[in-house]
Structure formats: C-alpha cells, structure tokens
Design a protein around this motif. Structure first.
Motif, PDB file in Angstrom:
ATOM      1  N   ILE A 230       0.853  -1.195   0.000  1.00 12.16           N
ATOM      2  CA  ILE A 230       0.000   0.000   0.000  1.00 12.16           C
ATOM      3  C   ILE A 230       0.883   1.238   0.000  1.00 12.16           C
ATOM      4  N   GLU A 231       1.851   1.273   0.912  1.00 14.71           N
ATOM      5  CA  GLU A 231       2.751   2.425   0.986  1.00 14.71           C
ATOM      6  C   GLU A 231       3.506   2.614  -0.326  1.00 14.71           C
ATOM      7  N   LYS A 232       3.946   1.524  -0.944  1.00 14.67           N
ATOM      8  CA  LYS A 232       4.699   1.603  -2.205  1.00 14.67           C
ATOM      9  C   LYS A 232       3.800   2.095  -3.332  1.00 14.67           C
ATOM     10  N   ALA A 233       2.572   1.589  -3.425  1.00 19.11           N
ATOM     11  CA  ALA A 233       1.642   2.017  -4.476  1.00 19.11           C
ATOM     12  C   ALA A 233       1.333   3.506  -4.349  1.00 19.11           C
ATOM     13  N   VAL A 234       1.137   3.960  -3.119  1.00 25.42           N
ATOM     14  CA  VAL A 234       0.873   5.384  -2.883  1.00 25.42           C
ATOM     15  C   VAL A 234       2.104   6.206  -3.258  1.00 25.42           C
ATOM     16  N   ASP A 235       3.278   5.748  -2.855  1.00 28.48           N
ATOM     17  CA  ASP A 235       4.497   6.483  -3.165  1.00 28.48           C
ATOM     18  C   ASP A 235       4.753   6.532  -4.672  1.00 28.48           C
ATOM     19  N   ASN A 236       4.496   5.426  -5.368  1.00 29.73           N
ATOM     20  CA  ASN A 236       4.645   5.410  -6.830  1.00 29.73           C
ATOM     21  C   ASN A 236       3.727   6.444  -7.471  1.00 29.73           C
ATOM     22  N   TYR A 237       2.512   6.551  -6.964  1.00 27.71           N
ATOM     23  CA  TYR A 237       1.569   7.522  -7.508  1.00 27.71           C
ATOM     24  C   TYR A 237       2.020   8.953  -7.219  1.00 27.71           C
ATOM     25  N   ILE A 238       2.313   9.245  -5.959  1.00 30.58           N
ATOM     26  CA  ILE A 238       2.674  10.611  -5.555  1.00 30.58           C
ATOM     27  C   ILE A 238       3.993  11.046  -6.183  1.00 30.58           C
ATOM     28  N   SER A 239       4.927  10.120  -6.322  1.00 30.73           N
ATOM     29  CA  SER A 239       6.267  10.456  -6.832  1.00 30.73           C
ATOM     30  C   SER A 239       6.279  10.930  -8.279  1.00 30.73           C
ATOM     31  N   GLN A 240       5.220  10.716  -9.010  1.00 29.16           N
ATOM     32  CA  GLN A 240       5.197  11.159 -10.410  1.00 29.16           C
ATOM     33  C   GLN A 240       4.872  12.648 -10.549  1.00 29.16           C
ATOM     34  N   PHE A 241       4.552  13.301  -9.434  1.00 29.64           N
ATOM     35  CA  PHE A 241       4.191  14.718  -9.461  1.00 29.64           C
ATOM     36  C   PHE A 241       5.265  15.569  -8.803  1.00 29.64           C
ATOM     37  N   LYS A 242       5.565  16.713  -9.382  1.00 26.54           N
ATOM     38  CA  LYS A 242       6.568  17.624  -8.834  1.00 26.54           C
ATOM     39  C   LYS A 242       6.208  18.074  -7.417  1.00 26.54           C
ATOM     40  N   GLU A 243       4.920  18.252  -7.172  1.00 25.76           N
ATOM     41  CA  GLU A 243       4.491  18.754  -5.856  1.00 25.76           C
ATOM     42  C   GLU A 243       4.768  17.762  -4.728  1.00 25.76           C
ATOM     43  N   GLY A 244       4.779  16.481  -5.022  1.00 25.26           N
ATOM     44  CA  GLY A 244       5.025  15.466  -3.996  1.00 25.26           C
ATOM     45  C   GLY A 244       3.920  15.430  -2.956  1.00 25.26           C
ATOM     46  N   TYR A 245       4.281  15.007  -1.779  1.00 25.06           N
ATOM     47  CA  TYR A 245       3.303  14.895  -0.692  1.00 25.06           C
ATOM     48  C   TYR A 245       2.909  16.273  -0.178  1.00 25.06           C
ATOM     49  N   PHE A 246       1.656  16.392   0.250  1.00 20.34           N
ATOM     50  CA  PHE A 246       1.205  17.597   0.931  1.00 20.34           C
ATOM     51  C   PHE A 246       1.892  17.661   2.291  1.00 20.34           C
ATOM     52  N   SER A 247       1.848  18.803   2.922  1.00 19.94           N
ATOM     53  CA  SER A 247       2.414  18.952   4.268  1.00 19.94           C
ATOM     54  C   SER A 247       1.615  18.097   5.250  1.00 19.94           C
ATOM     55  N   PRO A 248       2.213  17.741   6.393  1.00 18.69           N
ATOM     56  CA  PRO A 248       1.466  16.963   7.393  1.00 18.69           C
ATOM     57  C   PRO A 248       0.146  17.624   7.798  1.00 18.69           C
ATOM     58  N   LEU A 249       0.144  18.939   7.929  1.00 16.77           N
ATOM     59  CA  LEU A 249      -1.080  19.629   8.313  1.00 16.77           C
ATOM     60  C   LEU A 249      -2.145  19.517   7.222  1.00 16.77           C
ATOM     61  N   ALA A 250      -1.748  19.666   5.968  1.00 15.32           N
ATOM     62  CA  ALA A 250      -2.692  19.517   4.862  1.00 15.32           C
ATOM     63  C   ALA A 250      -3.208  18.080   4.768  1.00 15.32           C
ATOM     64  N   LEU A 251      -2.321  17.115   5.023  1.00 17.21           N
ATOM     65  CA  LEU A 251      -2.749  15.713   5.015  1.00 17.21           C
ATOM     66  C   LEU A 251      -3.727  15.432   6.153  1.00 17.21           C
ATOM     67  N   MET A 252      -3.503  16.064   7.295  1.00 17.12           N
ATOM     68  CA  MET A 252      -4.427  15.900   8.416  1.00 17.12           C
ATOM     69  C   MET A 252      -5.792  16.462   8.063  1.00 17.12           C
ATOM     70  N   ALA A 253      -5.810  17.604   7.386  1.00 15.87           N
ATOM     71  CA  ALA A 253      -7.079  18.185   6.936  1.00 15.87           C
ATOM     72  C   ALA A 253      -7.767  17.248   5.944  1.00 15.87           C
TER      73      ALA A 253
END
Length: 113
Positions: free
Chosen positions: A12-35
């Motif tokens: 699951i973590e790898k599939a999510v990382d593969n998806y997110i890694s294709q975008f320049k923006e990458g992961y949202f900040s922890p606060l945005a992820l919490m929202a």
C-alpha cells in the motif's frame, strides 16, 4: 494491478508512493494531510449515516460506498506515513499491542467451545 488484489501495508505504501512520486508537488504537508484525513473521515461518516442511520441519500447525491471511503482514508494514512518516513505496519503493531494489553479484560469474552 489486478482487479481485486490483496495488499500488504508495505505494498500500500509503495503504491501510494509510486503515484505521488510522479508529481513535482510530492506529498502535501502533514497539516494539509491531516485536513484531508478529516475530510475523508467526514465522508465515511456521511456514507455510514446514509446506509445505517436515519439520513437517506438524496436522489441527486453521488453513489459511494463505505468501502470506497475507507480506501480513501487508507490512501491518506499511507501518504502521512510515507511523508513522515513512518511505517504503517509498525504503527498498527504498536496500536494493536497497546489495545490487546490495555483492554484485554475490558469486555466480556465469548465462551470457548
């Protein structure tokens, strides 16, 4: 990916990382992820209320399932663990160990046959 695969937490973590890694923006900040997690939790609550509560869906509302909303929550949780370099499986292990120790005598156990 298969139609209905079974994933380990690592997959699951790898599939999510593969998806997110294709975008320049990458992961949202922890606060945005919490929202985002709060938003998805609200959507799960809404679906549960529609299916098991007293508030039926309006005819104009999009059809979603409880399972779909749980999947969305799991996706966001994997985003959080990945972005903070944590491990979803280890987080669950810590939690289940705490719960099975702290709450082992909290409820009435079923009788063994």
């Amino acid at each position: 990916m298969e139609d209905n695969p079974v994933y380990t937490t690592k997959e699951i973590e790898k599939a999510v990382d593969n998806y997110i890694s294709q975008f320049k923006e990458g992961y949202f900040s922890p606060l945005a992820l919490m929202a985002r997690l709060s938003e998805e939790t609200g959507e799960l609550a809404r679906e549960i209320n529609h299916y098991y509560g007293e508030k039926p869906k309006k005819a104009t509302e999009e059809v979603k399932t409880v399972e779909e909303e749980i999947g969305d929550i799991l996706f966001v949780l994997a985003c959080i663990t990945n972005s903070l370099d944590l491990n979803l499986s280890e987080a669950f292990h810590t939690s289940i160990t705490k719960i099975t120790t702290r709450d082992k005598d909290r409820w009435t156990k079923k009788e063994e046959n």
